[in-house]
Design an enzyme around this catalytic site. Sequence first.
Site, short mmCIF file in Angstrom:
data_model
loop_
_atom_site.label_atom_id
_atom_site.label_comp_id
_atom_site.label_asym_id
_atom_site.label_seq_id
_atom_site.Cartn_x
_atom_site.Cartn_y
_atom_site.Cartn_z
N LYS A 21 -8.81 -60.61 -122.28
CA LYS A 21 -9.15 -61.21 -120.99
C LYS A 21 -7.88 -61.91 -120.51
O LYS A 21 -7.42 -62.86 -121.14
CB LYS A 21 -10.30 -62.20 -121.12
CG LYS A 21 -10.81 -62.74 -119.78
CD LYS A 21 -12.01 -63.67 -119.99
CE LYS A 21 -12.49 -64.24 -118.66
NZ LYS A 21 -13.28 -63.28 -117.87
N ASP A 38 -15.79 -67.48 -122.39
CA ASP A 38 -15.61 -66.03 -122.48
C ASP A 38 -14.68 -65.60 -123.61
O ASP A 38 -15.00 -64.68 -124.38
CB ASP A 38 -15.06 -65.48 -121.16
CG ASP A 38 -16.08 -65.58 -120.03
OD1 ASP A 38 -17.26 -65.88 -120.31
OD2 ASP A 38 -15.68 -65.36 -118.88
N GLU A 97 -11.81 -57.52 -120.17
CA GLU A 97 -12.75 -58.17 -119.26
C GLU A 97 -12.00 -58.74 -118.06
O GLU A 97 -10.96 -59.39 -118.24
CB GLU A 97 -13.49 -59.30 -119.98
CG GLU A 97 -14.52 -60.00 -119.12
CD GLU A 97 -15.31 -61.04 -119.91
OE1 GLU A 97 -16.12 -60.65 -120.76
OE2 GLU A 97 -15.10 -62.24 -119.67
#
Length: 209
Positions: A21, A38, A97
């Site tokens: 990410k 996350d 992501e």
Amino acid sequence: MVAASISSALLARGEHVVAFKPVVTGIDEPTDPVWPPDHELLARATGQAPAAVAPLRFGPAVSPHLAAELAGEVIEPDAIVSAALAQADAADAIVVEGVGGLLVPLASGYPVRDLAVALGLALIVVARPGLGTINHTLLTLEAARTAGLGVAGVVLTPWPDTPGRLEESNRRTIGELGAVAVTTLRPLVDASRSTLAAAGAGLPLESWL
């Protein structure tokens, strides 16, 4: 949750998978006792260190370019691309992501979409099942395809245990108007790797890969 579920399912199949990410914001916000931030959730799914998942982490819950500005830093897109490719080279698969949506700027003049183009990965669009999702999702599909991105599918989540006429209509309409396969993911009871892997195993991974 979708990225973590995919990662966990691939890991459970014996693949060496890494998650990435590019930027995480909002790490100064109060944490959920069940659902971690996350990058920590993705790290739990793959066994990586959270810092390896997300090379750039900022406290305020704002867009990446503003978070960097507030911290007196500059996000270098080339460095993000290089970091992602380095992770991918050392693994069988990489799950990247996004951050906020395809047109959210990571840096001035460099939206998340440009990162997706640079990496050349299949795109999974994650959207809400409720009111407003038709417009948001179709606009995202249009933005993706305009840039030449291949859209592998759409996931509507959290999908209710008993979907109503609205949710079912949204799913059907997005599939028809967007010319895309739409699947769903129900709410997960916890963030354990086993729960994530089971959820990921129910997604159409083979067609996406």
